[in-house]
Design a protein around this motif. Structure first.
Motif, short mmCIF file in Angstrom:
data_model
loop_
_atom_site.label_atom_id
_atom_site.label_comp_id
_atom_site.label_asym_id
_atom_site.label_seq_id
_atom_site.Cartn_x
_atom_site.Cartn_y
_atom_site.Cartn_z
N UNK A 1 0.87 -1.21 0.03
CA UNK A 1 -0.10 -0.05 0.00
C UNK A 1 0.90 1.20 0.15
N UNK A 2 1.19 1.93 -0.99
CA UNK A 2 1.67 3.09 -1.30
C UNK A 2 0.72 4.23 -0.64
N UNK A 3 1.71 4.92 -0.08
CA UNK A 3 0.93 6.43 0.21
C UNK A 3 1.82 7.54 0.13
N UNK A 4 1.79 8.52 -0.40
CA UNK A 4 2.59 9.60 -0.85
C UNK A 4 2.74 10.66 0.52
N UNK A 5 4.08 10.56 1.04
CA UNK A 5 4.47 10.96 2.30
C UNK A 5 3.81 12.28 2.41
N UNK A 6 3.67 13.21 1.36
CA UNK A 6 3.34 14.79 1.28
C UNK A 6 1.76 14.73 1.34
N UNK A 7 0.89 13.85 0.73
CA UNK A 7 -0.47 14.07 0.54
C UNK A 7 -1.11 13.29 1.45
N UNK A 8 -0.53 12.17 2.15
CA UNK A 8 -1.32 11.30 3.03
C UNK A 8 -2.40 10.31 2.36
N UNK A 9 -2.97 9.69 3.22
CA UNK A 9 -4.16 8.98 2.45
C UNK A 9 -5.19 9.53 1.80
N UNK A 10 -5.60 9.34 0.66
CA UNK A 10 -6.78 10.05 -0.02
C UNK A 10 -7.80 8.95 -0.45
N UNK A 11 -8.87 9.54 -1.02
CA UNK A 11 -9.90 8.63 -1.38
C UNK A 11 -9.77 7.42 -1.87
N UNK A 12 -8.96 7.21 -2.81
CA UNK A 12 -8.83 5.91 -3.38
C UNK A 12 -7.99 5.17 -2.56
N UNK A 13 -6.99 5.63 -1.64
CA UNK A 13 -6.28 4.82 -0.85
C UNK A 13 -7.22 4.00 0.08
N UNK A 14 -8.44 4.34 0.43
CA UNK A 14 -9.47 4.12 1.28
C UNK A 14 -10.16 2.82 0.48
N UNK A 15 -10.49 3.02 -0.74
CA UNK A 15 -11.08 2.15 -1.56
C UNK A 15 -10.46 0.94 -1.75
N UNK A 16 -9.15 1.22 -2.11
CA UNK A 16 -8.24 0.11 -2.54
C UNK A 16 -7.91 -0.56 -1.27
N UNK A 17 -7.57 -0.12 -0.28
CA UNK A 17 -7.42 -0.60 0.97
C UNK A 17 -8.48 -1.60 1.68
N UNK A 18 -9.55 -1.29 1.58
CA UNK A 18 -10.77 -1.80 1.78
C UNK A 18 -10.82 -3.08 1.05
#
Ligand SMILES: Nc1nc2c(ncn2[C@@H]2O[C@H](COP(=O)(O)OP(=O)(O)OP(=O)(O)O)[C@@H](O)[C@H]2O)c(=O)[nH]1
Ligand SMILES: [Mg+2]
Length: 624
Positions: free
Chosen positions: A96-113
């Motif tokens: 699970x990649x998360x941009x260190x400057x932007x943090x988790x964003x909507x699609x982070x949530x979707x794919x992690x789910x």
């Protein structure tokens, strides 16, 4: 038998997945001449390279310490979320990649789910730690906290929530488990590699689970095509062994949704080496490969050795929320710039697309020359349209429409989205104003510092209908600074009327060639879409009217030359600017009574009703 790990790489759009795969391929010695490789090699489709985004999930494979690691790169844009859903079952672990400057964003949530539900072991990679915003490690810790909260929120198991964390710069090809090492890795006082990441994959992700079944079983999770052998199924061998010449059964469904079982023979098998499919005699349980031998296969089919076996449940993915009408080209210039698609061809082409992409759905249109395609968003449609255009077809599309539902007690429901915007604070009030006009409600306003500039993160809940066509307007209003993403919130009560577009259209009232003289006189009326010297037809839209009515105009008028001097003086006057109609612009701009005419050479917008005397000019407030 060789040890295997199957992993997928998931993240919000642009957080660096494909760049990380590049580095993994390079450092595992997969490329013969690494220096010759272009960037983001996995983005192999033309439109992926051109747009700088991943559209389709793709497989690759590397060897690390004698372990074969199968990697699936996935797209991060919400419109292609279906790709993630369908391939995730091939993997046991996810980066699970998360941009260190932007943090988790909507699609982070979707794919992690999706990954959590599938029971994948997750490795968190905080990427882009070289960005100046990450120089302050508090920022990175905040991002980790937010991600951890997301895990809990999504119901991760204790084992999943106990994830390893790597700090990475995919672009430079290093990762570390130790945050204190990061400054030295950035300044290159210490040479970094991806070894820590590879080691985590080997130790934390388990070997592929092999089903306890006496025969070969596999689920088709993706498709590919080779001009040499035809259609290829991509899947993971769940049990047993598949070999060339083997007799298998395809468990599919017919158009009526009934199960059908069709025997076939495996003609060829491929395993991945890097990105290349390499022919092989057999694939063992746990491995991922390509299978040739049947043309009609679809994603979700099961390939089984025993005719009496039970197929896997079909891949169940989130339903589309928007639809678009595709039509044959009925405009007067039809067939002049490409091949005018025939109704049957249009139908076959679109059905073929929906078979290869489970996030799209096909339905017959209201008339034989029209078809309806259901999907997830404007970008997904734009890519399909552009693809067909490159196949030399001419056709038309209508504007994206949301799909309504009715609640059990008869209430009309419509899809909603949560739009997340990250932008400089100065633009916040204008942006919220634009979205409020379209029935958006601000649910979160979170100021934060991005380096030294003051930014805010806004969350707005809005009917999908209100958000369609808004991206470029929001980008313009924020001088290109807004980071915009969205996620679907499901169906809620219909929010009443929303005006699609405030402005009317400037419409040509005749067929002819545009003149500079006529266009110059029109400039003050609004925004022009055509240059002088362009062939137009009656009903073709040549600009946007500043007022809310449509205006039928003569754009072909010639100046009557009274004397030579006046004609000469005119050359000095030039048009201020033409707004070129791109496909993306047209999709956002279009209203219900208009078509986009797509040809290999042009994108035109037109009224559905061409003769001006048959068409009203007052744009009634559209309620849908
Ligand atoms: N500063 C910095 N930029 C990076 C890093 N990794 C990737 N990028 C940049 O981020 C951008 C997006 O990278 P991609 O690899 O295409 O991102 P992606 O996650 O594959 O994007 P989608 O597949 O479209 O979701 C590119 O411009 C990369 O050069 C990194 O470690 N540091
Ligand atoms: Mg990518």
């Amino acid at each position: 038998m060789q040890s295997i790990r199957n992993i997928c790489i998931i993240a919000h759009v642009d957080h660096g997945k494909t760049t990380l795969v590049d580095a993994m391929l390079r450092q595992s010695g997969t490329f013969d001449k690494p220096e010759k490789q272009r960037e983001r090699v996995m983005d192999s489709m033309d439109q992926e390279q051109e747009r700088g985004i991943t559209i389709q999930a793709k497989n690759a494979s590397i060897n690390w310490k004698d372990v074969k690691i199968n990697i699936i790169d996935t797209p991060g844009h919400a419109d292609f979320g279906g790709e993630v859903e369908r391939i995730i079952s091939m993997a046991d672990g996810a980066l699970l990649l998360v941009d260190g400057a932007e943090g988790p964003l909507p699609q982070t949530r979707f794919v992690l789910q999706k990954a959590i539900r599938q029971g994948l072991k997750i490795i968190l990679v905080i990427n882009k730690v070289d960005r100046p915003e990450c120089a302050d490690h508090d920022q990175i810790h905040r991002v980790i906290d937010q991600t951890f909260d997301l895990f809990l929120d999504l119901g991760a198991s204790d084992a999943q929530a106990d994830f390893p964390i790597l700090y990475a710069c995919a672009r430079e090809g290093w990762a570390s488990l130790n945050i204190d090492e990061v400054p030295d890795l950035i300044s290159e006082t210490k040479k970094g590699t991806l070894d820590p990441l590879f080691d985590q994959i080997l130790t934390k992700v388990s070997e592929p689970k092999i089903e306890d079944a006496p025969t070969m079983r596999t689920l088709v999770s993706n498709l590919s095509y080779s001009s040499y052998v035809g259609r290829l199924s991509i899947g993971r061998i769940r049990s047993g062994r598949i070999f060339r010449g083997q007799k298998l059964f395809r468990f599919g469904v017919n158009a009526q949704g009934q199960q059908m079982v069709i025997p076939f023979t495996v003609t060829r098998l491929y395993t991945f080496k890097g990105m290349e499919p390499i022919e092989t005699e057999a694939l063992e349980a746990g491995d991922i490969g390509q299978i040739a031998g049947m043309e009609e296969v679809e994603i979700g089919d099961s390939l089984l050795e025993s005719e009496n076996d039970k197929p896997f449940p079909r891949i169940d993915i989130e339903k589309p929320t928007v639809a678009m009408i595709f039509s044959t080209n009925t405009a007067p210039f039809s067939g002049k710039e490409g091949k005018a698609i025939q109704p049957r061809e249009l139908r076959d082409r679109l059905i073929r697309e929906t078979k290869a992409n489970v996030a799209l759905r096909f339905e017959e249109g209201a008339s034989p020359d029209q078809c309806k395609v259901f999907g997830r968003g404007e970008l997904q449609f734009a890519i399909l349209i552009e693809q067909m255009r490159r196949e030399n077809y001419e056709f038309m599309v209508g504007c994206p429409q949301v799909i309504y539902q009715t609640s059990p007690d008869g209430e009309r429901l419509e899809p909603y989205e949560k739009v997340t915007l990250d932008l400089p604070e100065d633009f916040a009030s204008e942006i919220t104003g634009i979205l409020a006009e379209r029935k958006g409600i601000l649910t979160k306003y979170e100021p934060h510092f991005h380096g030294t500039s003051k930014r805010v993160r806004l969350e707005i809940e809005i009917p999908t209908r209100g958000f369609l066509g808004m991206r470029s307007r929001l980008l313009t209003a924020s001088k290109g600074e807004a980071l915009i993403s969205s996620e679907t919130l499901g169906y809620r009560p219909h929010k009443g009327e929303i005006l699609k577009r405030k402005q009317g259209a400037l419409v040509s009232d005749r067929t002819g060639v545009t003149t500079e003289y006529a266009l110059l006189a029109l400039e003050d009326r609004g925004v022009l879409f055509v240059e002088p010297g362009i062939d137009v037809y009656e009903g073709m839209i040549v600009g946007e009217n500043a007022k809310d009515t449509d205006l039928n105009i003569n754009v072909c008028r010639e100046k009557k030359l009274t004397n030579v001097r006046a004609a000469h003086a005119e050359i000095l006057v030039t048009l201020r600017g033409i707004h070129k109609v791109t496909l993306e612009f047209a999709i956002e701009w279009l209203d219900d009574d208009e078509w986009i005419e797509v040809t290999p050479k042009s994108i035109r917008v037109r009224k559905k009703v061409l003769p001006h005397n048959l068409r009203g000019i007052r744009r009634s407030e559209r309620i849908d």
